[in-house]
Design an enzyme around this catalytic site. Structure first.
Site, PDB file in Angstrom:
ATOM      1  N   CYS A 249       3.406  13.507  16.435  1.00 46.70           N
ATOM      2  CA  CYS A 249       4.262  13.276  17.637  1.00 46.70           C
ATOM      3  C   CYS A 249       4.639  14.669  17.935  1.00 46.70           C
ATOM      4  O   CYS A 249       5.840  14.976  18.356  1.00 46.70           O
ATOM      5  CB  CYS A 249       5.425  12.283  17.264  1.00 46.70           C
ATOM      6  SG  CYS A 249       6.461  12.945  16.013  1.00 46.70           S
TER       7      CYS A 249
ATOM      8  N   CYS B  25       1.281   8.823   5.056  1.00 47.62           N
ATOM      9  CA  CYS B  25       2.602   9.346   5.433  1.00 47.62           C
ATOM     10  C   CYS B  25       3.225   8.173   5.852  1.00 47.62           C
ATOM     11  O   CYS B  25       3.474   8.004   7.381  1.00 47.62           O
ATOM     12  CB  CYS B  25       2.585  10.476   6.359  1.00 47.62           C
ATOM     13  SG  CYS B  25       1.680  12.026   5.319  1.00 47.62           S
ATOM     14  N   ALA B  26       3.684   7.302   5.394  1.00 49.43           N
ATOM     15  CA  ALA B  26       4.163   5.825   5.795  1.00 49.43           C
ATOM     16  C   ALA B  26       5.525   5.648   6.267  1.00 49.43           C
ATOM     17  O   ALA B  26       5.777   4.918   7.048  1.00 49.43           O
ATOM     18  CB  ALA B  26       3.609   4.853   4.976  1.00 49.43           C
TER      19      ALA B  26
END
Ligand SMILES: C[S@@+](CC[C@H](N)C(=O)[O-])C[C@H]1O[C@@H](n2cnc3c(N)ncnc32)[C@H](O)[C@@H]1O
Length: 460
Positions: free
Chosen positions: A375, A245-246
Site C-alpha cells: 500500500c 504477512c497476514a
C-alpha cells in the site's frame, strides 16, 4: 476538491518522492509539467479521504443482494436514530462480485464551534472515513467538558498536543462536530483504561455511515485495492494457500471465503498480539480453514524437505498459491495529513521485502501463483521489486490480473511496456482534480482509491 493542506512530509522525504515521480523515464514520456502536476496531485490527494466507502460482503454466508438489503435496513435505522442525512445509496461493484460501494458526502459546509477536542492524527483520519471518536483517541478537551456537550473535533497533525491539555495552538485541522459521551474527568483523571465512544460525530466534514457493530459477520470495511488482491490471487476450493504477512487478516479471510472455506489458508505474522486478531476475524466470518501462526516469514522455509508439521517452517513447494502482502512504507494510505518517517525509514523496507520474496518463491509449488502487493507509492518497493524478482528468479513470469481496474505500473524501473501493462498500480493522483463527482460511483471508486500496487507471478 482540496480543503486540507497537502500531506506534511519531512523535506528529505518530499525530495525523495519527487525524484521518484519525476524520474527520467517518466519525464521522457509525459514531460516535466505533467510529471510535476501528478506529483503535486499525489501530495494533495493523500491528505483527503476517498470519495467512497468500500465494504466486502461475506458472500460465502449470504447472497450479495441479501447483504445489500440488510445493510440498507441497518443504515436506515442508523439514520432514524441520529437524524443524520447519510446517503443510503449502496451499489454493487460491476466487476467485483463481493463488493458494495457507498458514496462519501464531503467536504460539507460545517461550522466550527468555540469548544473543541483534539484527537490524534490516526483517530482524525478514521473520523474522516466515517468513524466516531473513540475515547482513547482524545488528546485534549475543554476544561469542563461533560457528556452531552456539543464540541468541534480537531486532528493534531504533528502529534505535538500534550495529553490532557485543555487547548492546543499547534497545527490541527477541523474534521467535524459531535456530542461528547464522556466527561473530561473520566478520560484524563482516572487510572482505568478508557474505552468506548468519546465523541459521537453529528456533523462530520465527510459523511459516510458508521460501520461500528453493523452486520459484523456480513460486511467488512476494506479498501477496494485490498479486495482486488484476493481476486487476483484466485484461490480455489481445496487448495493450500500461504498468506505470509497476514494480520489483521482481512485478506486471509477473503481468501478463505473465496475458497468456500474448503482447503487450508495458512496465515503467518511475526507479531503475537496480531495473531489473535486473525483468529477473531476468522471466527467472526465463520471460517474454519484458516490456521494462524506467529512466525517470522523470512524463516518459513524448512531445511528438512520431509518435515510434516501443521505449522511453520514448511518444506519447499508446500503451497499452491502464496500472498506476500508485504510490510511497506504505507505512503499510499488515505487520508494521511502528516507522515513523520525519515527517508531512511521509508527506504528500509526493500531488503526485508526481498528476504520475504526469497521464502515465498521457495515455498510455492511449480505451476503455483505468487501475488506481491503493497500500500505504498515508491518505485523501490513496487516496480523495482518486480524487476529484481524477474532477474533473480528466472522461474517467475508476470501474469495478467483479473480484475484489472487500476492503472499500469509506473515508468522508472526499466520494465518493458508489456511488463508494465501486467502490473496494477492504483494511482489516485492521475484522477485527482479531474474526478467528476457526477460520474457513476463505481467509475469514481476505481480511480479515487488509496495508493496501492499488485504484481502477479507464475512459478514455472
Ligand atoms: C501490510 S500488513 C498486512 C495486512 C494484511 N495482509 C491484511 O490484509 O489484513 C503487513 C504485516 O506484515 C507483518 N510482518 C512484518 N514483517 C514480517 C515478517 N518478517 N514475517 C511475518 N510477518 C511480518 C506485520 O506485522 C504486518 O501485520
Amino acid at each position: 476538491m482540496s480543503i486540507f493542506p497537502k500531506i506534511a512530509l519531512k523535506p528529505e522525504v518530499t525530495e525523495y518522492l519527487k525524484s521518484v515521480f519525476l524520474n527520467n523515464e517518466v519525464l521522457a514520456a509525459v514531460g516535466h509539467q505533467e510529471a510535476e502536476s501528478r506529483f503535486q496531485n499525489l501530495l494533495a490527494c493523500l491528505s483527503h479521504p476517498p470519495s467512497h466507502t468500500c465494504v466486502r460482503a461475506s458472500t460465502h454466508l449470504s447472497s450479495l443482494e441479501d447483504i445489500q438489503h440488510k445493510l440498507g435496513e441497518e443504515l436506515r435505522k442508523q439514520q432514524m436514530c441520529s437524524s443524520s442525512t447519510v446517503s443510503q445509496q449502496i451499489l454493487p461493484h460491476p466487476q467485483i462480485p463481493d463488493v458494495l460501494l457507498l458514496p462519501v458526502d464531503g467536504p460539507r459546509p460545517v461550522k466550527q464551534l468555540s469548544s473543541g477536542v483534539v484527537v490524534g492524527a490516526q483517530c482524525g483520519s478514521a473520523v474522516l472515513r466515517g468513524a466516531h471518536v473513540f475515547a482513547p483517541g482524545i488528546v485534549a478537551s475543554p476544561k469542563y467538558m461533560k457528556a452531552g456537550d456539543v464540541v468541534s473535533v480537531f486532528s493534531d497533525l504533528e502529534g505535538k498536543c500534550t495529553r490532557g491539555a485543555t487547548s492546543f495552538q499547534g497545527k490541527k485541522v477541523f474534521v467535524g462536530n459531535g456530542v461528547a459521551e464522556i466527561d473530561r474527568s473520566n478520560i484524563f483523571c482516572t487510572d482505568k483504561p478508557v474505552k468506548g465512544v468519546g465523541v459521537r460525530m453529528l456533523e462530520p466534514l465527510y459523511q459516510s455511515p458508521s460501520f461500528d457493530g453493523v452486520l459484523p459477520s456480513l460486511v467488512f470495511l476494506q479498501n477496494l485495492p485490498s479486495v482486488v488482491v484476493g481476486h487476483v490471487l484466485g484461490p480455489r476450493p481445496g487448495e493450500r494457500i500461504l498468506d505470509m504477512c497476514a494480520a489483521p487478516g482481512g485478506k486471509t479471510c477473503h481468501i478463505a471465503a473465496l475458497m468456500r472455506d474448503q482447503g487450508e489458508v495458512v496465515a503467518l505474522d511475526r507479531i503475537k498480539n496480531k495473531i489473535d486478531q486473525i483468529h477473531q476475524n476468522a471466527q467472526m466470518f465463520d471460517l474454519h480453514s484458516i490456521k494462524a501462526f506467529c512466525f517470522n516469514s523470512t524463516q518459513a522455509v524448512s531445511g528438512d524437505p520431509a518435515q510434516k508439521s501443521e505449522g511453520p517452517p514448511f518444506p519447499p513447494e508446500s503451497f499452491d498459491r502464496v500472498l506476500l502482502d508485504a510490510p511497506c512504507s504505507g505512503l499510499g494510505q488515505r487520508p494521511s495529513m502528516a507522515n513523520t518517517c525519515s527517508r531512511k525509514e521509508i527506504c528500509s523496507y526493500q531488503p526485508l521485502q526481498r528476504k520475504l520474496f526469497h521464502a515465498a518463491v521457495k515455498l510455492l509449488k511449480k505451476g503455483g501463483v505468487l501475488v506481491y502487493s503493497t500500500c505504498t507509492v515508491t518505485l523501490a518497493e513496487n516496480e523495482e521489486q518486480v524487476a529484481w524478482a524477474l532477474d533473480t528468479f528466472p522461474c517467475l513470469t508476470l501474469q495478467p490480473q483479473e480484475p484489472h481496474i487500476g492503472a499500469e505500473g509506473m515508468l522508472g524501473a526499466g520494465l518493458s511496456p508489456e511488463q508494465l501493462r501486467l502490473l496494477q498500480r492504483f494511482s489516485p493522483e492521475l484522477s485527482w482534480e479531474r474526478t467528476d463527482m457526477t460520474a457513476p460511483l463505481p467509475c469514481r471508486a476505481n480511480m479515487d482509491t488509496i495508493g496501492f500496487f499488485i504484481a502477479k507471478f507464475l512459478k514455472n
